[in-house]
Design an enzyme around this catalytic site. Sequence first.
Site, short mmCIF file in Angstrom:
data_model
loop_
_atom_site.label_atom_id
_atom_site.label_comp_id
_atom_site.label_asym_id
_atom_site.label_seq_id
_atom_site.Cartn_x
_atom_site.Cartn_y
_atom_site.Cartn_z
N ASN A 1 0.84 -1.20 0.00
CA ASN A 1 0.00 0.00 0.00
C ASN A 1 0.88 1.25 0.00
O ASN A 1 2.07 1.20 0.28
CB ASN A 1 -0.92 -0.03 1.23
CG ASN A 1 -2.03 0.98 1.15
OD1 ASN A 1 -2.46 1.36 0.07
ND2 ASN A 1 -2.51 1.44 2.29
N ASN B 1 1.58 3.66 1.88
CA ASN B 1 2.36 4.12 3.04
C ASN B 1 3.37 3.08 3.53
O ASN B 1 4.06 3.33 4.51
CB ASN B 1 1.43 4.51 4.19
CG ASN B 1 0.58 3.35 4.69
OD1 ASN B 1 0.68 2.23 4.19
ND2 ASN B 1 -0.28 3.63 5.65
N LYS B 2 3.45 1.93 2.87
CA LYS B 2 4.35 0.88 3.34
C LYS B 2 5.80 1.17 2.95
O LYS B 2 6.09 2.06 2.14
CB LYS B 2 3.92 -0.47 2.77
CG LYS B 2 2.55 -0.93 3.24
CD LYS B 2 2.50 -1.10 4.74
CE LYS B 2 1.22 -1.76 5.22
NZ LYS B 2 0.01 -0.94 5.00
N ILE B 3 6.73 0.40 3.51
CA ILE B 3 8.15 0.62 3.26
C ILE B 3 8.48 0.37 1.78
O ILE B 3 9.39 0.97 1.23
CB ILE B 3 9.00 -0.27 4.18
CG1 ILE B 3 10.46 0.19 4.16
CG2 ILE B 3 8.86 -1.74 3.85
CD1 ILE B 3 11.30 -0.40 5.28
#
Length: 370
Positions: free
Chosen positions: A189, A191-193
Amino acid sequence: MTVNRIFLSPPHMSGRELEYIKKVFESNYIAPLGEYVNKFEESVKKYTGAKYALALSSGTAAMHLALKVLQISDEDEVFASSLNFIGSVAPVKYERAALTFVDSDYKSWNMDPDLLRREFVKRVASSQKLPKAVILTHLYGQCAEIDTIKEICDYYNVYLIEDAAESLGAFYKGRHSGTFGDFGILSFNGNKILTTSGGGMLISNNKAFIDKARYYSTQAKEDKPYYEHTELGYNYRMSNVLAAIGVAQMEVLEERVRKKREIFDIYREELNESAEFMPELPNSRGNRWLTTTLFDTAPEKIIKALEIEDIEARPLWKPMHMQPVFKNSKALGGEISEKLFEKGVCLPSGTALECEDVLKIAKIVKKVID
């Protein structure tokens, strides 16, 4: 909101995404499947050590397929971490199974293995039915005590699904999160790393499981020259375009983990006397996806002070056993996850942040809590 707003964990491109997307367009394979879907799956397998991987439209889709393959139904019960994001557990209700939420411990902020074991022992002693599966979340990129929880699940013959959606790049005793259980769930997604804007992946060391998940993910089409379906499936496969982004992101994953951990270290150095930070278990390396802290000062005061400066911060996840949508579900414990939610703040942890940005944020927080 301004163009200079500091977000909690925004996307950070490697610089090669457009190059790979261009190749996808040149091939005209922009729909699901194609060269870059295969490359993305291979890169994740190589990095995590998982034998098999299936690129999908979201982490939630991956969780849903895991439950479907394990034949979770309305006659079953699933245990899950309470301090969690809803995408980890909503698919259990898609299959109409019962949910029981398990509290955290202070040692890791993840699922308490002692609480899990005690409940299993209690149920066996009283001839009660055990859950069919346990969903363990590696919260905020920090590994849970996975070896102990796997040992419990193996002993009682209960399936284990690891929600590693937030923990790509996290290792426990030399093994990547998501590779201990029957399935591991990854999320890409925004906002993930690692982000593909949207998307997820299902990983496993069981070929039959992944083959069945692949079958379900492409509308459960039978292997015939025409479209025939004996079961209902889903349109869950990842597109070649998004996979191209994922391939470029995987090339810099270790850099992103190092930067996340550097950001955490700066916050800890600046705020250590005033805050309690999410712990890291011995023999593990979390990805520090978000720097999460506990303050005696109410979280809303800190979040508001940062928002005035156009800086995004958030509370910790509200525990699932406190969510109105799960009001009829059971819970084992709950006091610890409630306390973490009551006092917890997620601080900006984007990998494009400069040291000066992190120091500025810490300074604002200090003014509120001093």
